[in-house]
Design a protein around this motif. Sequence first.
Motif, PDB file in Angstrom:
ATOM      1  N   LEU A  49     -27.381  36.340  30.934  1.00 11.06           N
ATOM      2  CA  LEU A  49     -27.957  36.017  32.235  1.00 11.06           C
ATOM      3  C   LEU A  49     -28.749  37.192  32.797  1.00 11.06           C
ATOM      4  CD1 LEU A  49     -25.784  33.694  32.064  1.00 11.06           C
ATOM      5  CD2 LEU A  49     -25.742  33.801  34.559  1.00 11.06           C
ATOM      6  N   GLY A  52     -29.590  34.700  38.534  1.00 11.28           N
ATOM      7  CA  GLY A  52     -28.999  33.426  38.907  1.00 11.28           C
ATOM      8  C   GLY A  52     -27.510  33.367  38.648  1.00 11.28           C
ATOM      9  N   THR A 100     -31.904  29.898  37.404  1.00 10.23           N
ATOM     10  CA  THR A 100     -31.343  30.928  36.530  1.00 10.23           C
ATOM     11  C   THR A 100     -32.291  31.275  35.385  1.00 10.23           C
ATOM     12  OG1 THR A 100     -29.074  30.215  37.037  1.00 10.23           O
ATOM     13  CG2 THR A 100     -29.391  31.459  35.005  1.00 10.23           C
TER      14      THR A 100
END
Length: 210
Positions: A49, A52, A100
């Motif tokens: 990631l 987000g 995201t």
Amino acid sequence: MLDNLKENFSHIFEDALIDEIGQVGVLKEVKEGEKVIEIGDYVRSIPLLLKGAIKILREDDDGDELLLYFLERGDTCAMTLTCCLGQTKSEIRAIAELDTTLIMIPIQKMEEWTGKYKSWRNFVFQSYHARLTEMLETIDSIAFYNMDERLVKYLQNKKKVTNDSLINSTHQEIAYELHTSRVVVSRLLKKLESMGKIELNRNSIKIVSL
């Protein structure tokens, strides 16, 4: 993408590993509410990631969901790593809690980098530990907490993950994720509102003091 990688992972990974991730990784944008992984899918990539948040859910035989944990910037999913190792189907559903940005890494790299880079090996082990701890907290909350305590913890986690005191969820959505009924959630939210802890709006909840 390389700049995003360095911004998010330079304190974790060696420069050589970041360069490799940049070469083989695929940048993926996921809108709020979109599925990232579905139950029954074969996992072909490991998500990292960059921005987000993602919620990880389990489903029972009746199709009811239970929220296990959230993934935030800099995280990966231990359940995904496990599926990669065993080449098995996913047992979780991953849904974007916010818009995201991910980097998807081919699963073939997981074993190679575990032997090649100490930082990757530590990252994988720490991810397993963090996600296991979060799942144990979920189990503890189900086993030992009253539903009103679980609801408060849920709202606190939502606020932390989204960095916003306005929770854009319906009572039904909260009920699904806490594996309870909408009637129970609505009653407890009303109680919290009467205590001045939250403000209820249409399809949203404002946290005042939790």
